[in-house]
Design an enzyme around this catalytic site. Sequence first.
Site, PDB file in Angstrom:
ATOM      1  N   GLU A  29       0.826  -1.210   0.000  1.00 37.49           N
ATOM      2  CA  GLU A  29       0.000   0.000   0.000  1.00 37.49           C
ATOM      3  C   GLU A  29       0.859   1.259   0.000  1.00 37.49           C
ATOM      4  OE1 GLU A  29      -2.773  -0.294   3.206  1.00 37.49           O
ATOM      5  OE2 GLU A  29      -3.934  -1.896   2.263  1.00 37.49           O
TER       6      GLU A  29
ATOM      7  N   HIS B 298     -10.474   1.589   0.129  1.00 38.14           N
ATOM      8  CA  HIS B 298     -10.958   0.717   1.200  1.00 38.14           C
ATOM      9  C   HIS B 298     -12.470   0.501   1.150  1.00 38.14           C
ATOM     10  CE1 HIS B 298      -6.937   1.461   2.771  1.00 38.14           C
ATOM     11  NE2 HIS B 298      -7.122   0.443   3.586  1.00 38.14           N
TER      12      HIS B 298
END
Length: 319
Positions: A170, A203
């Site tokens: 990430e 997300h």
Amino acid sequence: MLYMDRIRALELGVLEHGLIRQVEHAHTRCWVCVLSCLLLACVYVGSLYVWRSSLPRDHPSVIKRRCVSVLLVSALSPAAVKAWIHWADIRVDASVWELMGVRLEGFVPALILPLLLTMVFYLGPLVHSAMDNPNGFTMELQSALDVQSWRLSLGDVVWLRNQVVAPVTEELVFRGAMLPMLVPCAGPTAAIFMAPLFFGVAHFHHIKEQRRLQKDSMRVILLVAGMQFLYTTVFGAFTAFIFMRTGHIVGPVLCHSFCNSQGLPDIGSALQHPQRTALLFLYLMGALLFLVLLFPLTDPFFYGAIPVCSLAPAPAPVC
């Protein structure tokens, strides 16, 4: 006289035409930057769903497959940055890896100082944990130095995902790759607040997972997703700031891993604790010390020249 006026008119016309072309080029470059980041975010999230499965996301087989996917996307992210440099017609002396924060200069401070800063913020939660379970806190310190404990952790796929794969992939994609793309268009300061939006929106894919498992109502799922978007965006802005100030990816990765291990500070539990006055004082002191040390511990003096800052259209205080 008339001849000179014509020459001046032609010069002004050429200058005006040149300025218009520069503005059009800058506008096109911004679209390329934003679309490149959006495409990269979509590829990262999309890679999680190339494996069809009815199992929950924490099932070991699902975790292993998804780890393979995001590691592959992360491995390809330098190529995406290289392609963006070509499409956006960027002129830069640094290599792609240096722009993405993979470099040796200032590595040791980048390894220690950002993590220390994050631990200062967690002063209250760390003491809270030690007060509630002194043996547990001692055992955590012992396990950090115990080889057998590390072997057990490395064999736990949930631990590997949360503490290693997720932070590395990430940060490499959403900070290391995206910030160099956004800086030429928005500048360093604006890029710090823009990049986390891609991270926060990424997300939202958890909504699909929760909806499929039907564990909660849609209202609860959306509320949880909104809260997750909020704190992932705030956290993303922090690690983006660390990246811009240090020019290293290792600091954001370690901070990400540490925060994943700690979770959100449990202020509600501190308010009900028998030693709540002392704990709340430590929570407050941690936050204040974090703000006081934020700029000193991320001073570029410790880390050398920041390659990503060379992409900025103008000098910025954050660099």
